[in-house]
Design an enzyme around this catalytic site. Structure first.
Site, PDB file in Angstrom:
ATOM      1  N   LYS A 172       0.828  -1.206   0.000  1.00  0.00           N
ATOM      2  CA  LYS A 172       0.000   0.000   0.000  1.00  0.00           C
ATOM      3  C   LYS A 172       0.863   1.256   0.000  1.00  0.00           C
ATOM      4  O   LYS A 172       0.554   2.248  -0.666  1.00  0.00           O
ATOM      5  CB  LYS A 172      -0.934   0.014   1.212  1.00  0.00           C
ATOM      6  CG  LYS A 172      -1.820   1.256   1.325  1.00  0.00           C
ATOM      7  CD  LYS A 172      -2.730   1.453   0.112  1.00  0.00           C
ATOM      8  CE  LYS A 172      -3.507   2.762   0.154  1.00  0.00           C
ATOM      9  NZ  LYS A 172      -4.530   2.797   1.218  1.00  0.00           N
ATOM     10  N   LYS A 240       0.148  11.683   5.579  1.00  0.00           N
ATOM     11  CA  LYS A 240       0.477  10.599   6.506  1.00  0.00           C
ATOM     12  C   LYS A 240       1.099   9.424   5.760  1.00  0.00           C
ATOM     13  O   LYS A 240       2.105   8.847   6.186  1.00  0.00           O
ATOM     14  CB  LYS A 240      -0.788  10.175   7.253  1.00  0.00           C
ATOM     15  CG  LYS A 240      -0.603   9.007   8.219  1.00  0.00           C
ATOM     16  CD  LYS A 240      -1.020   7.666   7.610  1.00  0.00           C
ATOM     17  CE  LYS A 240      -2.498   7.624   7.294  1.00  0.00           C
ATOM     18  NZ  LYS A 240      -2.902   6.266   6.802  1.00  0.00           N
TER      19      LYS A 240
END
Length: 295
Positions: A172, A240
């Site tokens: 990811k 993030k």
């Protein structure tokens, strides 16, 4: 077969996913810090849970879709959290995007509690969640991934087991690097085309038909052309994620100069007050750098 699921985190992504699971006939109890977000799940046939403990009570599967590593750790390991209250053998499926090392550590701690845990971060944004067309990259033991697959297939279109615990989060992170880098290049290309007076919609159309074509170009170029950046995936979250990329690369001793530059561009977009906008709002930073007034 009906599975009893405790689903924690019913935001832009988690809400539609939980509703799809309820619509598929599963018994879904959803919990969210903002209680009003449970209403759509109830309308879809699910149940509202007032706490994590209530959502986990009796669940065969606990699913998480939370913003960041500390949120996942708190829900799993805090007082009255999943690790305290889930029955032995419960399968924990973390759809959140968190640090790979945290995912691996939490899976090990889950095993010590007699629980099974896989990391299953998703890609596809709000549209993918709403259309049950997500790409899901799954890390964990093969038997646990196969146990979860019937549920993963309800919310995802592409479901791939990519390795042991934490591997889903590693893939990811790579996904988020590719997406952010492509958004930055699409933004620069549109700015370049605009400076030369090109027909922008026509230019985007022909680019999409060649090697430059991509899902990012298809989905994000129109937002840039229209200057419409309602969030599907917020800059705050991509900021993030780029932090995860750069930190994981440093830990592995991998040199990623483009990732470092893109991370700075995302950070600059957030610092300019655009953190709540869609990540395609990276275009606004490129526009600012070129003297455009984006106020």
């Amino acid at each position: 077969m009906t599975t009893t699921i405790g689903f924690i985190g019913l935001g832009i992504m988690g809400g539609p996913m939980a509703r799809h699971l309820a619509g598929a006939g599963h018994d879904v109890a959803g919990h969210n810090r903002s209680p009003e977000k449970t209403a759509p799940l109830v309308e879809a046939g699910g149940r509202a849970a007032a706490s994590v403990t209530e959502a986990v009570d009796g669940a065969e599967v606990v699913a998480l879709m939370l913003p960041d590593s500390p949120d996942v750790e708190a829900v799993l390991t805090g007082d009255g959290g999943v690790f305290d209250t889930a029955k032995p053998g419960t399968l924990v499926v973390d759809f959140s995007t968190i640090r790979p090392d945290v995912a691996a550590d939490l899976a090990a701690r889950a095993s010590e509690r007699g629980l099974r845990m896989i990391d299953a971060p998703v890609s596809g944004g709000q549209a993918g969640a709403e259309n049950a067309a997500l790409s899901i990259m799954v890390g964990g033991a093969a038997e646990d991934v196969e146990a979860a697959r019937p549920l993963l297939d309800v919310v995802g279109k592409t479901v791939v087991h990519v390795g042991p615990a934490g591997a889903g989060q590693t893939v990811k992170a790579a996904n988020q690097l590719i997406v952010a880098g492509t958004i930055a290049l699409v933004a620069e290309a549109i700015t370049f085309l605009q400076a030369h007076g090109a027909d922008l919609p026509a230019a985007v159309e022909v680019l999409g038909g060649g090697l430059a074509g991509s899902a990012v170009l298809d989905q994000k170029a129109s937002k840039m052309l229209d200057r419409e950046f309602a969030p599907g995936f917020r800059i705050d979250l991509h900021h993030k994620d780029m932090g995860i990329v750069t930190e994981a690369a440093r830990e592995a001793g991998v040199v990623t100069p483009v990732a470092a530059l893109v991370a700075q561009l995302v950070a600059a977009t957030r610092a300019a007050g655009d953190g709540g906008l869609d990540h395609s709002a990276l275009f606004r930073t490129i526009a600012r750098l070129n003297g455009e007034d984006v106020s």
